[in-house]
Design a protein around this motif. Sequence first.
Motif, PDB file in Angstrom:
ATOM      1  N   LEU A   1      61.226  61.539  29.974  1.00  0.00           N
ATOM      2  CA  LEU A   1      62.661  61.830  29.952  1.00  0.00           C
ATOM      3  C   LEU A   1      63.521  60.590  30.193  1.00  0.00           C
ATOM      4  O   LEU A   1      64.687  60.558  29.805  1.00  0.00           O
ATOM      5  CB  LEU A   1      62.993  62.892  30.999  1.00  0.00           C
ATOM      6  CG  LEU A   1      62.346  64.276  30.798  1.00  0.00           C
ATOM      7  CD1 LEU A   1      62.659  65.184  31.979  1.00  0.00           C
ATOM      8  CD2 LEU A   1      62.826  64.906  29.490  1.00  0.00           C
ATOM      9  N   ALA A   2      62.959  59.586  30.838  1.00  0.00           N
ATOM     10  CA  ALA A   2      63.738  58.394  31.184  1.00  0.00           C
ATOM     11  C   ALA A   2      63.807  57.435  29.998  1.00  0.00           C
ATOM     12  O   ALA A   2      62.868  57.339  29.203  1.00  0.00           O
ATOM     13  CB  ALA A   2      63.109  57.686  32.376  1.00  0.00           C
ATOM     14  N   PRO A   3      64.938  56.714  29.861  1.00  0.00           N
ATOM     15  CA  PRO A   3      65.039  55.713  28.793  1.00  0.00           C
ATOM     16  C   PRO A   3      64.156  54.512  29.117  1.00  0.00           C
ATOM     17  O   PRO A   3      63.902  54.213  30.289  1.00  0.00           O
ATOM     18  CB  PRO A   3      66.520  55.326  28.813  1.00  0.00           C
ATOM     19  CG  PRO A   3      66.965  55.612  30.219  1.00  0.00           C
ATOM     20  CD  PRO A   3      66.171  56.796  30.665  1.00  0.00           C
ATOM     21  N   GLY A   4      63.690  53.834  28.105  1.00  0.00           N
ATOM     22  CA  GLY A   4      62.840  52.669  28.343  1.00  0.00           C
ATOM     23  C   GLY A   4      62.303  52.091  27.060  1.00  0.00           C
ATOM     24  O   GLY A   4      62.577  52.604  25.959  1.00  0.00           O
TER      25      GLY A   4
ATOM     26  N   GLN B   1      56.814  52.974  27.590  1.00  0.00           N
ATOM     27  CA  GLN B   1      56.990  54.385  27.932  1.00  0.00           C
ATOM     28  C   GLN B   1      55.759  55.197  27.520  1.00  0.00           C
ATOM     29  O   GLN B   1      55.261  56.029  28.286  1.00  0.00           O
ATOM     30  CB  GLN B   1      58.231  54.931  27.235  1.00  0.00           C
ATOM     31  CG  GLN B   1      58.668  56.311  27.700  1.00  0.00           C
ATOM     32  CD  GLN B   1      59.978  56.726  27.043  1.00  0.00           C
ATOM     33  OE1 GLN B   1      60.319  56.281  25.953  1.00  0.00           O
ATOM     34  NE2 GLN B   1      60.721  57.592  27.705  1.00  0.00           N
ATOM     35  N   ILE B   2      55.230  54.925  26.329  1.00  0.00           N
ATOM     36  CA  ILE B   2      54.057  55.650  25.833  1.00  0.00           C
ATOM     37  C   ILE B   2      52.833  55.372  26.705  1.00  0.00           C
ATOM     38  O   ILE B   2      52.082  56.288  27.059  1.00  0.00           O
ATOM     39  CB  ILE B   2      53.777  55.263  24.362  1.00  0.00           C
ATOM     40  CG1 ILE B   2      54.874  55.819  23.457  1.00  0.00           C
ATOM     41  CG2 ILE B   2      52.415  55.800  23.912  1.00  0.00           C
ATOM     42  CD1 ILE B   2      54.805  55.306  22.034  1.00  0.00           C
TER      43      ILE B   2
END
Length: 249
Positions: free
Chosen positions: A91-94, A99-100
């Motif tokens: 859910l967090a931006p990155g 992120q993956i």
Amino acid sequence: MATAAHVAQQVVLHPTVSQSLKVLGTTLGRDKTYRAVQYFARFLAWLLLSRGYKIEAARWNALKNHLALGRKLMRLGKPMEHAQAAMRAALAPGVPAEQITTIGRQLSYFGYLFHDTLVWANAVKFYNLKPSTSARVGKLANQFWLSGILFSITFGLLKAGRLANEAKQLQSSAWSEKGAEVDRNVKLQANLAARADARYQFIIDLLDIWIPATNLGFVNINDGVVGIFGVISSLMGLRQQWLAATGKK
């Protein structure tokens, strides 16, 4: 008598003793401590057995097995922590690649600890599994553990590369205002700290990866080497917990 009381007071109330109790008062602090002793026992059992001291080796091997079982009990419920961490990362931006790999790491650790819980339940006879099923569950736990470390290593490499590029951009940028120069120095210090943390975790992962790889039979490393690797990575993890408790991290 007064001198003895003073010495006792200095020892019992020493800041290092207080800090040690604070660290050991946390589940993570106890787990890292028990893990260090567990893998030291694994190393010592191998060393004694290789020299023909079977009775002494059996004592340390029993300690290793009991500590391993106790640590599984302490981790009950922890799979859900990793499930929540995976959800927060999604859910967090990155950065997409980071992120993956973060999500993959957290889901892998969820799978590892979930199956490890089944191993514990079978070991204490709370839930009996067939020998073939027990072996399959143990293998799955190690496979998830290995994949979690591989995701962590990949994440560390990606993050280190990104931070290195950011550092180069900050160093090559022209700053005319004094306030901007101060801001750049602050960002550079934060960048260096983040890179140091990434390298530290990378070393821990490189040490730990041999444990599930050996359990799965992918590599042929004796218990002595695996034990030493486990002791070092455990002490490194304990150091992180110590610094976090002192507020130095």
